[in-house]
Write a protein that holds these residues in place. Structure first.
Motif, PDB file in Angstrom:
ATOM      1  N   ASP A  77       0.807  -1.215   0.000  1.00 25.62           N
ATOM      2  CA  ASP A  77       0.000   0.000   0.000  1.00 25.62           C
ATOM      3  C   ASP A  77       0.844   1.271   0.000  1.00 25.62           C
ATOM      4  N   ASP A  78       2.135   1.161  -0.212  1.00 29.63           N
ATOM      5  CA  ASP A  78       2.980   2.349  -0.299  1.00 29.63           C
ATOM      6  C   ASP A  78       3.993   2.175  -1.428  1.00 29.63           C
ATOM      7  N   TRP A  79       3.680   2.738  -2.600  1.00 27.64           N
ATOM      8  CA  TRP A  79       4.557   2.571  -3.757  1.00 27.64           C
ATOM      9  C   TRP A  79       5.903   3.269  -3.556  1.00 27.64           C
ATOM     10  N   MET A 127       8.849   7.594   4.632  1.00 28.59           N
ATOM     11  CA  MET A 127       8.060   7.557   5.867  1.00 28.59           C
ATOM     12  C   MET A 127       7.623   8.972   6.252  1.00 28.59           C
ATOM     13  N   VAL A 128       8.540   9.932   6.141  1.00 30.49           N
ATOM     14  CA  VAL A 128       8.223  11.303   6.523  1.00 30.49           C
ATOM     15  C   VAL A 128       7.130  11.868   5.606  1.00 30.49           C
ATOM     16  N   ILE A 129       7.254  11.602   4.306  1.00 27.21           N
ATOM     17  CA  ILE A 129       6.236  12.082   3.352  1.00 27.21           C
ATOM     18  C   ILE A 129       4.879  11.477   3.697  1.00 27.21           C
ATOM     19  N   ASP A 130       4.904  10.184   4.007  1.00 24.86           N
ATOM     20  CA  ASP A 130       3.682   9.469   4.365  1.00 24.86           C
ATOM     21  C   ASP A 130       2.987  10.099   5.567  1.00 24.86           C
ATOM     22  N   VAL A 131       3.758  10.349   6.611  1.00 21.55           N
ATOM     23  CA  VAL A 131       3.202  10.852   7.856  1.00 21.55           C
ATOM     24  C   VAL A 131       2.762  12.315   7.710  1.00 21.55           C
ATOM     25  N   ARG A 132       3.531  13.093   6.993  1.00 24.47           N
ATOM     26  CA  ARG A 132       3.198  14.515   6.830  1.00 24.47           C
ATOM     27  C   ARG A 132       1.925  14.665   6.005  1.00 24.47           C
ATOM     28  N   ARG A 133       1.689  13.709   5.116  1.00 20.06           N
ATOM     29  CA  ARG A 133       0.532  13.808   4.236  1.00 20.06           C
ATOM     30  C   ARG A 133      -0.759  13.537   4.976  1.00 20.06           C
ATOM     31  N   LYS A 134      -0.652  12.667   6.020  1.00 19.59           N
ATOM     32  CA  LYS A 134      -1.860  12.289   6.738  1.00 19.59           C
ATOM     33  C   LYS A 134      -2.031  13.217   7.929  1.00 19.59           C
ATOM     34  N   ALA A 135      -3.212  13.783   8.033  1.00 17.45           N
ATOM     35  CA  ALA A 135      -3.492  14.635   9.199  1.00 17.45           C
ATOM     36  C   ALA A 135      -3.932  13.732  10.325  1.00 17.45           C
ATOM     37  N   LEU A 193      12.749  -9.143  -1.829  1.00 14.72           N
ATOM     38  CA  LEU A 193      12.787  -9.353  -0.377  1.00 14.72           C
ATOM     39  C   LEU A 193      12.931  -8.027   0.358  1.00 14.72           C
ATOM     40  N   LEU A 194      13.733  -7.131  -0.205  1.00 13.78           N
ATOM     41  CA  LEU A 194      13.950  -5.821   0.418  1.00 13.78           C
ATOM     42  C   LEU A 194      12.665  -5.001   0.426  1.00 13.78           C
ATOM     43  N   ILE A 195      11.960  -4.977  -0.693  1.00 18.33           N
ATOM     44  CA  ILE A 195      10.702  -4.222  -0.765  1.00 18.33           C
ATOM     45  C   ILE A 195       9.692  -4.816   0.224  1.00 18.33           C
ATOM     46  N   PHE A 196       9.618  -6.140   0.232  1.00 20.94           N
ATOM     47  CA  PHE A 196       8.689  -6.845   1.122  1.00 20.94           C
ATOM     48  C   PHE A 196       9.026  -6.536   2.581  1.00 20.94           C
ATOM     49  N   GLY A 197      10.319  -6.633   2.900  1.00 21.48           N
ATOM     50  CA  GLY A 197      10.774  -6.389   4.278  1.00 21.48           C
ATOM     51  C   GLY A 197      10.500  -4.960   4.719  1.00 21.48           C
ATOM     52  N   LEU A 198      10.723  -4.003   3.827  1.00 19.30           N
ATOM     53  CA  LEU A 198      10.499  -2.604   4.176  1.00 19.30           C
ATOM     54  C   LEU A 198       9.011  -2.298   4.372  1.00 19.30           C
ATOM     55  N   GLN A 199       8.148  -3.022   3.660  1.00 19.64           N
ATOM     56  CA  GLN A 199       6.701  -2.855   3.884  1.00 19.64           C
ATOM     57  C   GLN A 199       6.363  -3.267   5.319  1.00 19.64           C
ATOM     58  N   TRP A 200       6.901  -4.418   5.737  1.00 19.40           N
ATOM     59  CA  TRP A 200       6.667  -4.901   7.100  1.00 19.40           C
ATOM     60  C   TRP A 200       7.250  -3.913   8.112  1.00 19.40           C
ATOM     61  N   LEU A 201       8.473  -3.441   7.837  1.00 19.02           N
ATOM     62  CA  LEU A 201       9.129  -2.530   8.772  1.00 19.02           C
ATOM     63  C   LEU A 201       8.356  -1.217   8.875  1.00 19.02           C
ATOM     64  N   ARG A 202       7.865  -0.749   7.721  1.00 17.81           N
ATOM     65  CA  ARG A 202       7.074   0.496   7.701  1.00 17.81           C
ATOM     66  C   ARG A 202       5.855   0.371   8.613  1.00 17.81           C
ATOM     67  N   LYS A 203       5.118  -0.730   8.453  1.00 17.96           N
ATOM     68  CA  LYS A 203       3.911  -0.920   9.269  1.00 17.96           C
ATOM     69  C   LYS A 203       4.281  -1.060  10.752  1.00 17.96           C
ATOM     70  N   ALA A 204       5.376  -1.771  11.028  1.00 11.35           N
ATOM     71  CA  ALA A 204       5.799  -1.945  12.419  1.00 11.35           C
ATOM     72  C   ALA A 204       6.165  -0.598  13.043  1.00 11.35           C
ATOM     73  N   LEU A 264      12.628  -6.264  10.373  1.00  9.82           N
ATOM     74  CA  LEU A 264      14.056  -5.950  10.498  1.00  9.82           C
ATOM     75  C   LEU A 264      14.909  -7.007   9.799  1.00  9.82           C
ATOM     76  N   MET A 265      14.561  -8.275  10.004  1.00  8.82           N
ATOM     77  CA  MET A 265      15.378  -9.344   9.426  1.00  8.82           C
ATOM     78  C   MET A 265      15.247  -9.383   7.908  1.00  8.82           C
ATOM     79  N   LEU A 266      14.022  -9.291   7.402  1.00  6.79           N
ATOM     80  CA  LEU A 266      13.832  -9.324   5.950  1.00  6.79           C
ATOM     81  C   LEU A 266      14.549  -8.140   5.299  1.00  6.79           C
TER      82      LEU A 266
END
Lengths: 72, 265
Positions: free
Chosen positions: A18-20, A63-71, B77-88, B196-198
């Motif tokens: 969900d984040d390109w 991450m910063v762009i994502d967070v700044r975009r959402k109020a 794997l990097l894109i997948f891992g960063l998606q998980w890390l982003r949500k975490a 983190l690991m992915l």
């Protein structure tokens, strides 16, 4: 056609999520890394840490762009 | 040795998290709509996953040149891992709701109870069958992806498969014993660890994979496999900084003006 579209959407959602911006950040950082490798700007052993720094910066920016975009 | 242990642990934990989510869906369907339908959907999903794994593994191993395989798999794997890390990171920063297995179970059981009945054959309830099939297949796809990407790059797909299978056995065993969603499993923490690991392994392998675009000249990390540990530390530190800073960066919502009362001026 509808099946193909569904499969394509599934693959996109699975890989990109969900984040390109994350995928764009990875591709961009590695493209720069490939360019640096081809130009032999750094010693091969220094390229890894350099690309890692690029990835860290790109991820932080997305991450910063994502967070700044959402109020809140 | 360290990379082998890392491969097993990372695959085991990632698979564990996905199996817990799949178990919740199957449990909800089994309890509300019947176990025959839930198990039938699960069985078909497992067969579909086996076929999918075979095709994907074969395609990756034979269609891609070996030099490009590591790069492609590392990038995925990097894109997948960063998606998980982003949500975490967002969950830990309070910017995204925590994953709640109990809430997910309640939602699934409510949907199952309100869905219509009938229209099935051979004693199979179509709703429970389809939801179980879809849930197990979708969660299982992530496990397959991790097993293949990790296994191919670590050149040890069998070990990755064993780790995932072990996680499956543990979750199914606990599910049968407890007969309820495994809400005590610290999923959010585990997802953070897996992210983190992915991400760390993906970073390591993606860079090594750049050899394929570097005229075949090998690119290596200082300290070889020990760099992975360094990457884990660095990504962890960055994530802690983001968790602390991101909430402060969020823009406050603009208050909406109250609607004016209707009537004559």
């Amino acid at each position: 056609m509808k099946l193909l579209k569904s499969v394509a959407e599934f693959i996109y959602d699975f890989v990109i999520g969900d984040d390109w911006k994350i995928a764009a950040a990875v591709v961009l950082a590695l493209a720069v890394g490939a360019l640096l490798a081809a130009l032999a700007v750094f010693a091969p052993v220094a390229l890894g840490p350099t690309v890692a720094v690029l990835l860290l910066l790109a991820f932080t920016l997305s991450m910063v762009i994502d967070v700044r975009r959402k109020a809140s | 040795m360290g990379a082998t242990v890392g491969l097993f642990v990372a695959t085991f934990i990632a698979a564990l998290v996905e199996f817990v989510e799949a178990l919740t869906i199957v449990l909800a369907m089994g309890v509300t709509r019947g176990w025959r339908s839930a198990m039938a959907g699960t069985a078909v999903a497992v067969l579909a996953l086996a076929a999918f794994t075979s095709v994907l593994g074969y395609a990756l191993a034979t269609w891609l040149p070996r030099t490009a395989l590591q790069l492609v798999v590392g990038v995925l794997l990097l894109i997948f891992g960063l998606q998980w890390l982003r949500k975490a990171v967002l969950r830990s920063a309070g910017l995204k709701a925590l994953h709640d297995e109990e809430a997910e179970y309640r939602e699934q059981t409510e949907a199952a109870r309100s869905a219509g009945t009938g229209g099935g054959r051979w004693g199979i309830d179509p709703f429970a069958f389809v939801v179980s099939l879809k849930g197990v297949f979708l969660e299982g796809t992530e496990v397959v992806f991790i097993v293949i990407t990790f296994g191919l790059n670590a050149k040890n797909v069998p070990l990755a498969t064993i780790a995932a299978a072990a996680a499956g056995v543990v979750v199914i065993g606990l599910g049968i014993a407890i007969k309820s969603p495994l809400s005590k499993v610290p999923e959010n923490t585990l997802k953070y660890v897996v992210g983190l690991m992915l991400t760390s392994f993906g970073t390591f392998w993606a860079v090594e994979g750049l050899s394929s675009v570097n005229g075949g000249h090998e690119l290596s990390w200082p300290g070889s496999d020990w760099s992975i540990l360094g990457l884990v530390v660095v990504w962890f530190l960055l994530s802690r900084v983001l968790i602390a800073v991101l909430p402060k960066l969020r823009r406050p919502a603009v208050p909406q003006p109250a609607p004016s009362p209707a009537g004559k001026a």
